[in-house]
Motif scaffolding. Structure first.
Motif, PDB file in Angstrom:
ATOM      1  N   SER A  19       0.827  -1.200   0.000  1.00  0.00           N
ATOM      2  CA  SER A  19       0.000   0.000   0.000  1.00  0.00           C
ATOM      3  C   SER A  19       0.866   1.256   0.000  1.00  0.00           C
ATOM      4  O   SER A  19       0.538   2.239  -0.659  1.00  0.00           O
ATOM      5  N   GLN A  20       1.970   1.258   0.740  1.00  0.00           N
ATOM      6  CA  GLN A  20       2.873   2.405   0.764  1.00  0.00           C
ATOM      7  C   GLN A  20       3.487   2.618  -0.613  1.00  0.00           C
ATOM      8  O   GLN A  20       3.554   3.738  -1.107  1.00  0.00           O
ATOM      9  N   GLU A  21       3.920   1.535  -1.253  1.00  0.00           N
ATOM     10  CA  GLU A  21       4.507   1.644  -2.588  1.00  0.00           C
ATOM     11  C   GLU A  21       3.475   2.157  -3.587  1.00  0.00           C
ATOM     12  O   GLU A  21       3.774   3.009  -4.427  1.00  0.00           O
ATOM     13  N   ASP A  24       3.057   5.815  -3.018  1.00  0.00           N
ATOM     14  CA  ASP A  24       4.200   6.553  -3.557  1.00  0.00           C
ATOM     15  C   ASP A  24       4.109   6.664  -5.076  1.00  0.00           C
ATOM     16  O   ASP A  24       4.371   7.724  -5.649  1.00  0.00           O
TER      17      ASP A  24
END
Length: 75
Positions: A19-21, A24
């Motif tokens: 989810s962070q990737e 980003d």
């Protein structure tokens, strides 16, 4: 039971990292789209200036042609 708990924790961590990737990548894509829009707006403004300059030049040339025609005696 412990193995299932560890597997669930590992899956949650992997999902969080994904989810962070994804977030980003979405931010980078939005930045790139913003840059593209700014560039397109600048190009449009430059093109509008060029059109105005060309129109002014053509109008001046037409006015000179009219002046020359008026000054030329009729046959």
């Amino acid at each position: 039971m412990r193995i299932a708990l560890f597997a669930a924790a590992a899956a949650a961590l992997a999902l969080a990292a994904c989810s962070q990737e994804t977030g980003d990548n979405a931010a980078e894509t939005a930045d790139a789209a913003g840059d593209t829009m700014a560039s397109a707006a600048e190009d449009t403004a430059e093109n509008a200036d060029a059109v105005a300059d060309n129109t002014a030049a053509a109008t001046n040339e037409a006015a000179e042609d009219v002046d020359a025609a008026v000054e030329t005696p009729a046959e």
